[in-house]
Enzyme design. Structure first.
Site, mmCIF file in Angstrom:
data_model
loop_
_atom_site.group_PDB
_atom_site.id
_atom_site.type_symbol
_atom_site.label_atom_id
_atom_site.label_comp_id
_atom_site.label_asym_id
_atom_site.label_seq_id
_atom_site.Cartn_x
_atom_site.Cartn_y
_atom_site.Cartn_z
ATOM 1 N N ASP A 124 89.094 -14.906 71.007
ATOM 2 C CA ASP A 124 90.085 -13.931 70.573
ATOM 3 C C ASP A 124 91.182 -14.585 69.747
ATOM 4 O O ASP A 124 90.917 -15.547 69.048
ATOM 5 C CB ASP A 124 90.653 -13.210 71.798
ATOM 6 C CG ASP A 124 90.770 -11.727 71.546
ATOM 7 O OD1 ASP A 124 91.625 -11.374 70.743
ATOM 8 O OD2 ASP A 124 89.995 -10.940 72.128
ATOM 9 N N SER A 179 88.263 -2.833 72.811
ATOM 10 C CA SER A 179 88.735 -4.192 73.052
ATOM 11 C C SER A 179 89.171 -4.383 74.487
ATOM 12 O O SER A 179 89.177 -5.492 74.988
ATOM 13 C CB SER A 179 89.959 -4.447 72.193
ATOM 14 O OG SER A 179 89.631 -5.120 71.063
ATOM 15 N N HIS A 216 96.714 -9.661 71.346
ATOM 16 C CA HIS A 216 95.361 -9.189 71.637
ATOM 17 C C HIS A 216 94.667 -10.140 72.614
ATOM 18 O O HIS A 216 94.136 -9.730 73.645
ATOM 19 C CB HIS A 216 94.586 -9.084 70.330
ATOM 20 C CG HIS A 216 93.306 -8.326 70.413
ATOM 21 N ND1 HIS A 216 92.140 -8.911 70.839
ATOM 22 C CD2 HIS A 216 93.004 -7.048 70.129
ATOM 23 C CE1 HIS A 216 91.165 -8.010 70.803
ATOM 24 N NE2 HIS A 216 91.671 -6.870 70.379
#
Lengths: 1031, 193
Positions: free
Chosen positions: A199, A396, A230
């Site tokens: 990520d 996600s 994220h």
């Protein structure tokens, strides 16, 4: 608290677009009822304890049935006495009177006067999105968080084709909802499992993580820190140990791979090296909340295969491009990867979740079942970059939920480690998933993740092969969409079902003998013929089995249900310590609804063969205004982005068949209409000839929806592709008009190179022409419609500056119908419309299914639609003559991606498929009444609590790994890194002082000389010359 | 002109010269420290220490005992073991070794040319040939230029490990990101890529 509650409630519900809702509410205090608000989110037991500590007398907790077991920050109590002690409790924030709130909604026109002077009235502009009632909203994110922009929201940027972080759109302890605590209580907390998070990185000392084993950077940014949030969130869902946003496996070994930069860039080459490292480090689980549409990125796809072949269980997000079909992202759409879709806490498929079949197999085949399963991905609570918790949405989020669950499951079966591999884990997850009642299989896969039952399935697992879907039932709606929407009939093109075989026995396997079709005699199975094709090698852990189902002559007049099953035998080489190969027999039940062949005028043939898409080529979107999504990547199939059209045709009573082969491969006698929508492919000479004959002799009718093509505009819409670091030039326009002109030349029709755009009225319908072509010349007997439209081509060619000048409008012939004739005998009919955008669900502005209906009506009955009125729609002859027809753009790369033309010219026509039907082995018994067996892997009672498990420490780490051998012990690497960096610094300083110190000394001396000697001389020279000039 | 001479005098002062010197010294040291790979923080910012290659425990020897083998695991049909045999999965013994009694060739280089092969397994066996050692030493020697490769090869301990890792496709195998430089011979142990 209450006002916050109401305020968030204001956002509730309703699917209105441009109206305002006035929310008025009145509150009344309820006597003796209090709202006790705590400082933290606490479990019910803890809440009770605190309240008990604060109150002397008897009190009553008002039940909140929905949240009985969930951590909450408040409690409603009925109590009559002194509250002072409770208020002083360190964990209690405040105690207030409980109020009853009555809300009144009234939808008002926006023109109505502002009601701001009225007390207690909120005006809320309703979003165009359905928002479900916030059952328990945390205060920090009431209405605000919904609007707050996430840095990674606008990720899409230039192109859809880049691999992108699946954005996390903007709550709830997901671990609790999935009952992870049941496993935690058994002592299973993720220990002994290596989980890799690919990520945006993670902060070194983020307070939520107990053991970040390693962080590595594979980008060009030279940092392993997360600048976006994220990566922190995703890692948090897997392994956070913060009580407010617990991860699933807080004790897992977390390996952070930074492969996505703060500018949201990542390259295949970075992934290749990072994946190699993950293989080398023997990761067990890998989460990739990143995806893109380019499934033809061969190096990447190969590497993912290699990764899973090495035993790494890969979980990936299916994409946030829903609710449109045909939007699956790679690598989640690969057979060996667990592709995860998102649902909300109301068990509805999240709107953003990508769906639809895979599109790798088009045009000749049919897509596989994906996503594999779904889980919570909407307003999930996870780690924030600043150390707190936050709520986010997106696939996600759903992907790490499954990755965390898989990590936890693995640590619970360390004693069975040799049985666990990417296939068996997937089998356990799928077989235990709970099916949702509404969505179809291309939306929810096998259903909703069920952690506890997956654990039981895994504990009871024996190596075997299974298939996904596990049965095919054409009578079951809506789950078996689209199979359940259209029955089979004799002479129909084969219906294709693409089944995925999962092989938990070994990374490599094969079909031992050809799969067998076993029809039930009593259930009319004999009316079906099935042809089967399958992967040569089932690798890695998975393969395909494609069924082509047709109704044979015996079923020509049959109406009813036909049943049977397909039997396959999968074999894998012997496992370690054994000499016998392992085999597994799988039965795939098949139940098909059969009807007598419908009349010809009801049958429509959809041309799939001539639809090309991204990847691999740059086939631009049909609507040029959609600049942020320039590629046509949804497959252009009636079950992907033309799903609405398909549903419409079926509802109107037409039967739709899909032709994945050239026109030379179908029998024109069977079909009323050949429907060609937005074709990008060239046409074989043989095809044009075939169509000519079919229209002339067989009365085949053709309905065509074309799109724009202009080589200058195509030059203009080229772009620099960040991903492949090269300029991209379109291979066709919206559709391949020059190729279409070769076909239409049969009837002297030509499409022009103009690009038009605009709104108009057709009959009583509002229409929008979104980048379409025009009919530039046509025979006199063709009935046409012309409209005044903006010349979008000119606008684009003249560039941005042209926008200020008034738009140039022009008359353009947008539609035409023609009755072809052969010596005064009526032959087939033609209908042409210049824009396909109104049929395509992608970027649909205004649908025109009514127009399609009118065209079909015209084709089948010869009745011209009333909008074609000879008098006022006839364009002037001279105007038509001046228009130029579309010419192929020079130097385009279509030949690279075309099945029809190559660099050297046209290929010989593609051979038509010959189906080898499997010899039926009739079963003379009755079919089971229920085809669907939900728990295929399980052999134990699910209602029992999970058996207490002794957690086995992985002592002999290396031997137990499914990956097989091992290179280095994990710990040693970790320690070495620390130790060496500590040691190397003093010696480095010494070295530097010697090396660079001496260099600097020389530099200093030179500087001295320069300043003392040379500068004065130079200045002196300058002085002298000046004197000379003066003299 | 007066200004210029004042300027020169100003520059001649020891204090000013010292300041210039110390400023450039500090700048030089900090930039060099930050950029130098293998010292302190790795160039890629990860917590990798300095790496000497081949690793201290690196062994050029290949497996000679045939009791148990490590093998390439991943292939659809072929498997390469650490003794240098390549066999079909059906000939793989439970020890993890290829059944060498079936007349298998040792260190086969089928499908290989110039250090690149079309099959991953044959790349491994070819790379395991003892005579490849000079090539592999050169390959290892060049790794210092790329911190990402350093990270990978730091974990390598035997020639088999080295070949397993080197033969995989990597960032060096692609052009324009999504295509192989050579779609056929994409597994390389040599210096080419």
């Amino acid at each position: 608290m209450i006002s916050a509650f109401v305020w968030s409630s204001c956002l509730v519900l309703l699917q209105l677009t441009q109206a305002e809702v006035r929310v008025t509410f009145t509150t009344t205090t309820i006597p003796d009822e209090y709202l006790v608000h705590f400082k933290h989110y606490l479990l019910p037991v803890t809440r009770q304890r605190y309240i008990q500590a604060g109150l002397r007398d008897k009190y009553e907790v008002l039940p909140r049935s929905k949240f009985r077991d969930i951590a909450s920050d408040f409690e409603v109590i009925r109590y009559n006495g002194d509250l002072a002690r409770l208020r002083d409790h360190p964990e209690v924030k405040y105690v207030n009177h409980h109020k009853s709130v009555r809300r009144l909604f009234s939808v008002i026109n926006s023109t109505e006067s502002d009601a701001s002077n009225e007390p207690d009235v909120h005006k809320v502009k309703l979003k165009n999105e359905k928002k479900s009632a916030p059952t328990k909203k945390k205060r920090k994110q009431s209405s605000k968080s919904y609007h707050s922009p996430e840095v990674f929201m606008g990720l899409v940027g230039e192109a859809h084709k880049t691999r992108k972080l699946l954005r996390v759109i903007n709550t709830k302890q997901v671990t609790q909802v999935l009952q992870a605590d049941t496993l935690w209580e058994l002592g299973v907390r993720g220990k002994g499992v290596r989980v890799a998070v690919f990520d945006t990185g993670l902060a070194k000392s983020h307070p939520h993580f107990k053991q970040i084993y390693e962080r590595t950077d594979w980008t060009n940014e030279k940092t392993t820190e997360d600048g976006l949030g994220h990566g922190t969130f995703v890692a948090g869902v897997i392994a956070s140990s913060h009580p407010d946003c617990m991860g699933f496996a807080p004790e897992a070994e977390l390996h952070v791979f930074r492969v996505f930069t703060n500018n949201q860039v990542s390259y295949t080459s970075w992934f290749l090296d990072a994946f190699n490292y993950a293989i080398l480090k023997k990761m067990n689980v890998l989460n990739l909340s990143i995806g893109g549409p380019d499934f033809m990125d061969k190096p990447f796809v190969d590497k993912v295969w290699e990764l899973t072949a090495n035993g790494i269980i890969m979980i990936s997000a299916i994409g946030n491009d829903g609710p449109l079909y045909g939007t699956l992202n790679n690598p989640a759409d690969q057979m060996d990867v667990i592709g995860v879709g998102g649902i909300n806490f109301e068990n509805e498929i999240a709107k953003f979740s990508s769906r639809g079949m895979t599109t790798w197999e088009l045009p000749s085949g049919y897509g596989r079942l994906k996503p594999d399963l779904v889980t919570y991905g909407s307003t999930v609570y996870g780690s924030a970059i600043n150390g707190g918790c936050r709520s986010l949405s997106g696939t996600s989020v759903a992907s790490p939920v499954v990755a965390g669950a898989v990590t936890l499951l693995l640590s619970g079966v360390l004693d069975l480690f040799s049985l666990v591999n990417p296939a068996s884990m997937k089998q356990a997850l799928l077989s235990s998933a709970r099916r949702l009642s509404g969505p179809n299989m291309f939306e929810q896969g096998w259903g909703k993740l069920n952690l506890i039952e997956a654990y039981q399935a895994l504990r009871a697992y024996t190596p075997q092969a299974t298939v996904s879907p596990s049965y095919i039932d054409f009578t079951e709606c809506p789950y078996m969409w689209p199979y359940c929407t259209q029955p089979l009939y004799h002479t129909g093109l084969p219906t294709i079902v693409n089944v995925t075989v999962l092989n938990g026995m070994g990374v490599s396997g094969r079909f031992v003998e050809p799969p067998q079709w076993k029809p039930y005699l009593l259930q009319n199975g004999h009316v079906l013929n099935i042809s089967m094709s399958h992967s040569e090698v089932i690798w890695p852990w998975s393969g395909y089995l494609a069924l082509h189902i047709v109704v044979n002559e015996r079923g020509a007049q049959f109406e009813g249900v036909a049943q049977g099953f397909v039997s396959i035998t999968v074999e894998s080489p012997p496992e370690k310590g054994s000499d016998k190969p392992r085999t597994s027999v799988v039965e795939l039940p098949i139940k098909v609804r059969v009807i007598p062949t419908p009349p010809r005028h009801k049958r429509i043939l959809w041309d799939q063969f001539h639809n090309l898409r991204y990847p691999p080529g740059y086939f631009p979107r049909d609507n040029l205004k959609m600049k942020n999504d320039p590629l046509d990547w949804h497959g252009d199939h009636v079950h992907t982005n033309f799903k609405e059209l398909y549903t419409h045709l079926r509802n109107t009573g037409y039967y739709v068949e899909v032709l994945g082969e050239p026109y030379t491969c179908f029998d024109a006698k069977n079909y009323a209409v050949l429907l060609i929508v937005d074709p990008e492919e060239e046409f074989f000479q043989e095809e044009i000839l075939m169509i000519k004959n079919a229209v002339r002799d067989e009365q085949l009718n053709i309905v065509l929806f074309a799109d724009w093509y202009n080589s200058t505009v195509m030059q203009k819409v080229r772009f620099y592709d960040e991903n492949t670091r090269q300029w991209w030039l379109p291979d066709t326009g919206g559709s391949n008009v020059p190729a279409l002109n070769e076909l239409l030349a049969l009837w002297n029709i030509t499409l022009g190179d103009g690009v038009f755009e605009g709104d108009f009225k057709l009959g009583k319908h509002d229409m929008n022409y979104a980048s379409g072509t025009e009919i530039s010349s046509h025979p006199k007997e063709m009935l046409t419609i012309s409209k005044k439209l903006n010349d979008q081509g000119l606008e684009i060619i003249e560039g941005e500056g042209a926008n200020t000048t008034p738009k140039k409008t022009q008359d353009a012939v947008i539609a035409g119908i023609l009755q072809t004739k052969v010596d005064d005998r009526k032959a087939g009919r033609l209908a042409v419309y210049g824009d396909s955008n109104c049929l395509d669900s992608a970027h649909l502005k205004r649908e025109c299914f009514w127009l399609l209906n009118a065209f079909l009506q015209w084709s089948t009955t010869g009745q011209a639609p009333p909008i074609f009125n000879r008098k006022d729609v006839r364009p002037k002859e001279n105007e038509i003559a001046t228009r130029s027809s579309a010419q192929r753009m020079k130097g385009n790369n279509l030949h690279k991606y075309s099945k029809v033309i190559g660099a050297a010219g046209q290929h010989p026509p593609t051979e038509c498929r010959i189906l080898n039907f499997s010899e039926p082995v009739v079963v003379n018994s009755s079919a089971p009444s229920e085809v669907y067996k939900p728990q295929k892997l399980l052999s134990i009672d699910l209602n029992l609590l999970p058996p207490p498990v002794k957690i086995i420490q992985r002592l002999d780490d290396d031997q137990l790994l499914p990956n097989g051998d091992v290179l280095v012990k994990q710990d040693s690497v970790h320690d070495r890194a620390l130790g060496e960096s500590g040691l190397s610094i003093p010696s480095a300083w010494l070295w530097f002082l010697v090396k660079y110190g001496s260099a600097l000394l020389v530099f200093y001396l030179l500087l001295r000389v320069f300043v003392r000697r040379i500068i004065p001389r130079l200045l002196f020279l300058g002085q002298r010359t000046r004197q000379v000039t003066v003299a | 002109m007066i200004n210029a001479s004042q300027f020169i005098r100003f520059f001649r002062k020891k204090l000013v010269l010292g300041l210039i010197f110390s400023a450039s010294l500090i700048y030089c040291v900090t930039t060099v420290l930050r950029d130098s790979p293998g010292v302190g923080q790795g160039a890629d910012g990860s917590e990798m220490g300095s790496i000497s290659l081949p690793a201290n425990s690196f062994r050029w020897t290949t497996n000679t005992t045939s009791l148990t083998c490590r093998n390439s695991l991943q292939g659809p049909q072929w498997v390469a073991d650490d003794r240098g045999y390549v066999c079909n999965r059906t000939l793989l013994l439970s020890s993890g070794c290829c059944d060498a009694d079936q007349g298998l060739e040792r260190y086969p280089c089928d499908s290989c040319a110039d250090g690149c092969c079309s099959s991953y397994e044959f790349c491994i066996s070819c790379c395991l040939r003892p005579q490849q050692r000079p090539t592999l030493e050169r390959v290892l020697g060049r790794l210092g230029r790329s911190p990402k490769s350093l990270k990978l090869y730091a974990l390598v301990q035997t020639q088999f490990d080295l070949c397993l890792t080197k033969c995989r496709t990597s960032s060096q195998s692609v052009r324009n990101e999504n295509t192989y430089i050579d779609p056929v011979k994409k597994h390389c142990f040599g210096e080419n890529s």
